[in-house]
Design an enzyme around this catalytic site. Sequence first.
Site: not given
Length: 459
Positions: A23, A156, A277, A283, A290
């Site tokens: 380990s 919702h 991008s 973009k 994210e």
Amino acid sequence: MAKVWSNRFDNSLNPFIEKFNASISFDNTLIIEDIECSIAHAKMLGKTKVLSAEDTTKIITGLETIKIEFLEGKFFPGPPAEDIHYCIEEKLINLIGETGKKLHTGRSRNDQVATDIRLWLRKEIDKIEYLITDLQKSLFHVAKKNVYTLIPGYTHMQRAQPLSLAHHMLAYLEMFQRDRERFKEVRSRVNTSPLGAAALAGTKIKIDRSFTAQELGFEKIYQNSIDAVSDRDFSIEFVSASALVMSHLSKISEEIILWVTDEFSFAKLTDKCATGSSLMPQKKNPDVPELIRGKTGRVYGHLQALLTMVKAVPLAYNKDFQEDKEPIFDTVKTISSCLKAMTILINEGIEFNINNLTNSVEKDFSNATDLADYLVGKNVPFRSAYQIVGEIVKNCLERKILFKDLELDEFKKFHPKFEKNIYENLKPINVVKSRISKGGTGFDQVEIELNNWKKKLLL
Ligand code: ARG
């Protein structure tokens, strides 16, 4: 390198199995804690006279030297040592000779590893606590500036009722506060010393568990030696608390990702936390939220891994437990970096489109409850008022108009108790203002909460 147990065995280990068993490639993270644990143990053996004063000093000085060599980048713990515990013991013996062989008296790697990981985790929990507080502070500053900025509230993912943006932000402060409390509780259980449990049964060597516990800053000691070396609950609790932090981070990440879309346009990304991008020149991508959203899965996975690791493992120590380290280490790395990234994103990565936000609640029916509550205020039973407003919504939708576009006569046709002041009542700013219940989004309530947070965050 000969194994410490080589006298008991006739043949050496298969080289692949040797690596499989080791380990050191990851538990070298614990080097400082392992040395500190050994220093406390040696001091204790000196105090109880198991070691002579001379041997104790020699061992402690040796261990200090190893620590300094490591911190100065002159010593790299690694293979062929099997794990960090053997690695330091071997290094000590190389450094000070025969006396080094006395260090392991009255202990086992089982209580040693259980101690090291707790020392390490305790320190990391304290750092995480700071990181969460920093994030809370950054959210607080957004809240403070935006008491009167309105944002649609959703249930919702459908427009529900307008909110103060500050109230929305303060909701996250509450979640992160619960996270801090959870870590505090986990910390108190982590802060228990297993040292002295030895392999599983305790030892006949004269040891003083309270002394080592005190040396290492532990609050208390494990009462049962078998439990002390078998317990991995604390790692699971830690990763579970971390998983909840990640779930909260993933929620705010998702909201930011939505807010910066053209469709929402509630906020925009600054250049500091956005990327372009490779193909589409227009973009600006929200990579930071994210990534945080994506990394949530890792921590959930670690939780699952640990729960499965301990399932049905009989008492006491079993090698399965070596598998707790990588999930814990990666959890710490992941949540720490995500908390930091989110704080930067909130501080300098996003700008709210205040006008868009406030205007966005002008063109919807999120004041419908207030229309019903208006009638309730005039003694109409809520359910009847609710049904009347349902009819009004339907009528407006058919005519593609909003409540405020209805003439007072038209309102009166639905119910005679509508008066001229209905138009004031329907204004989003008044809708928000009127939510005066404790913990609600009314501006006065929000100001009270901001003040409470200011104190809690020592701002
Ligand atoms: N590397 C081991 C671990 O991380 C240390 C304890 C080994 N104990 C044993 N009896 N083999 O769990």
